[in-house]
Design a protein around this motif. Sequence first.
Motif, PDB file in Angstrom:
ATOM      1  N   VAL A   1     -42.518 -30.886 -20.606  1.00 24.11           N
ATOM      2  CA  VAL A   1     -40.807 -31.427 -19.699  1.00 24.11           C
ATOM      3  C   VAL A   1     -39.971 -32.003 -21.884  1.00 24.11           C
ATOM      4  CG1 VAL A   1     -40.671 -32.562 -18.095  1.00 24.11           C
ATOM      5  CG2 VAL A   1     -41.247 -33.407 -19.283  1.00 24.11           C
ATOM      6  N   THR A   2     -39.115 -31.571 -21.904  1.00 21.84           N
ATOM      7  CA  THR A   2     -38.954 -32.026 -23.655  1.00 21.84           C
ATOM      8  C   THR A   2     -37.185 -31.968 -22.724  1.00 21.84           C
ATOM      9  OG1 THR A   2     -38.377 -30.908 -25.659  1.00 21.84           O
ATOM     10  CG2 THR A   2     -37.988 -29.869 -23.425  1.00 21.84           C
ATOM     11  N   ALA A   3     -36.721 -32.764 -23.877  1.00 19.16           N
ATOM     12  CA  ALA A   3     -35.280 -32.698 -24.331  1.00 19.16           C
ATOM     13  C   ALA A   3     -33.933 -31.366 -23.942  1.00 19.16           C
ATOM     14  CB  ALA A   3     -35.042 -33.622 -24.989  1.00 19.16           C
TER      15      ALA A   3
ATOM     16  N   GLN B   1     -31.461 -39.143 -13.766  1.00 17.04           N
ATOM     17  CA  GLN B   1     -31.587 -39.363 -15.686  1.00 17.04           C
ATOM     18  C   GLN B   1     -32.149 -39.986 -16.849  1.00 17.04           C
ATOM     19  OE1 GLN B   1     -28.101 -38.707 -16.655  1.00 17.04           O
ATOM     20  NE2 GLN B   1     -27.387 -37.431 -15.267  1.00 17.04           N
ATOM     21  N   PRO B   2     -32.747 -39.579 -17.536  1.00 17.73           N
ATOM     22  CA  PRO B   2     -32.033 -38.470 -18.253  1.00 17.73           C
ATOM     23  C   PRO B   2     -32.525 -37.376 -17.970  1.00 17.73           C
ATOM     24  CG  PRO B   2     -33.699 -39.791 -19.755  1.00 17.73           C
ATOM     25  CD  PRO B   2     -33.581 -40.360 -18.095  1.00 17.73           C
ATOM     26  N   THR B   3     -31.453 -35.936 -17.992  1.00 14.02           N
ATOM     27  CA  THR B   3     -32.303 -35.071 -18.476  1.00 14.02           C
ATOM     28  C   THR B   3     -32.656 -34.721 -18.989  1.00 14.02           C
ATOM     29  OG1 THR B   3     -29.899 -34.292 -16.959  1.00 14.02           O
ATOM     30  CG2 THR B   3     -30.798 -32.709 -17.637  1.00 14.02           C
ATOM     31  N   VAL B   4     -34.279 -33.328 -18.114  1.00 14.56           N
ATOM     32  CA  VAL B   4     -35.366 -33.561 -19.282  1.00 14.56           C
ATOM     33  C   VAL B   4     -35.570 -32.005 -18.704  1.00 14.56           C
ATOM     34  CG1 VAL B   4     -36.056 -35.532 -19.991  1.00 14.56           C
ATOM     35  CG2 VAL B   4     -36.704 -33.948 -17.481  1.00 14.56           C
ATOM     36  N   VAL B   5     -35.894 -31.025 -19.321  1.00 17.07           N
ATOM     37  CA  VAL B   5     -36.108 -29.322 -19.071  1.00 17.07           C
ATOM     38  C   VAL B   5     -37.658 -28.694 -19.090  1.00 17.07           C
ATOM     39  CG1 VAL B   5     -36.405 -26.818 -20.148  1.00 17.07           C
ATOM     40  CG2 VAL B   5     -34.185 -29.104 -20.522  1.00 17.07           C
TER      41      VAL B   5
ATOM     42  N   VAL C   1     -38.355 -38.862 -23.646  1.00 18.10           N
ATOM     43  CA  VAL C   1     -38.504 -37.539 -23.455  1.00 18.10           C
ATOM     44  C   VAL C   1     -36.936 -37.201 -23.291  1.00 18.10           C
ATOM     45  CG1 VAL C   1     -39.664 -35.265 -22.686  1.00 18.10           C
ATOM     46  CG2 VAL C   1     -40.650 -36.778 -22.644  1.00 18.10           C
ATOM     47  N   GLY C   2     -36.370 -37.596 -22.214  1.00 25.74           N
ATOM     48  CA  GLY C   2     -35.151 -37.445 -22.319  1.00 25.74           C
ATOM     49  C   GLY C   2     -33.654 -37.529 -23.258  1.00 25.74           C
ATOM     50  N   HIS C   3     -34.264 -38.234 -24.459  1.00 26.36           N
ATOM     51  CA  HIS C   3     -33.961 -38.769 -24.951  1.00 26.36           C
ATOM     52  C   HIS C   3     -34.603 -38.415 -26.534  1.00 26.36           C
ATOM     53  CE1 HIS C   3     -32.669 -42.764 -22.244  1.00 26.36           C
ATOM     54  NE2 HIS C   3     -31.264 -41.634 -23.217  1.00 26.36           N
ATOM     55  N   GLY C   4     -35.342 -37.638 -26.319  1.00 26.81           N
ATOM     56  CA  GLY C   4     -35.157 -36.982 -27.731  1.00 26.81           C
ATOM     57  C   GLY C   4     -36.833 -37.290 -28.290  1.00 26.81           C
TER      58      GLY C   4
END
Length: 127
Positions: free
Chosen positions: A2-4, A83-87, A65-68
């Motif tokens: 998973v990543t941002a 939330q937060p959205t991750v890929v 991760v969602g916040h980069g």
Amino acid sequence: MVTAPGHPLAGRRDLTLAELAAQPWVLSMPGTAYRQTALALTNTTGFTPAIAHEVLEWTAVVSLVGHGLGIALLPRLARLPAQPTVVRIPVVRGAQPPAAHRDPPGPTAPTRPSPPSTALPLSDWSG
């Protein structure tokens, strides 16, 4: 994995573990099964991840991760918060590093069964 959503790898269809070697990682605290499995998988690929953050809970992993603030290797069946959205990007097997050369055991070498592996197969950590 998973990543941002804004991460350069976010648009990829799949990745190999080797492609994640230079990324900052978010992992759980030392001694957890999740961390041991992630480290075992990366070590068999030939690298030790650069751990940017250590956390106690899955939701904290996903939040960072969602916040980069790094990437994470999560089990495919791990539930992610809204939330937060991750890929999620599947991790596929790539070329394996060459095995160390060893001479076969001689006729007097004792044989013992190998201990069972405690690491999950990569397919279970495919994102």
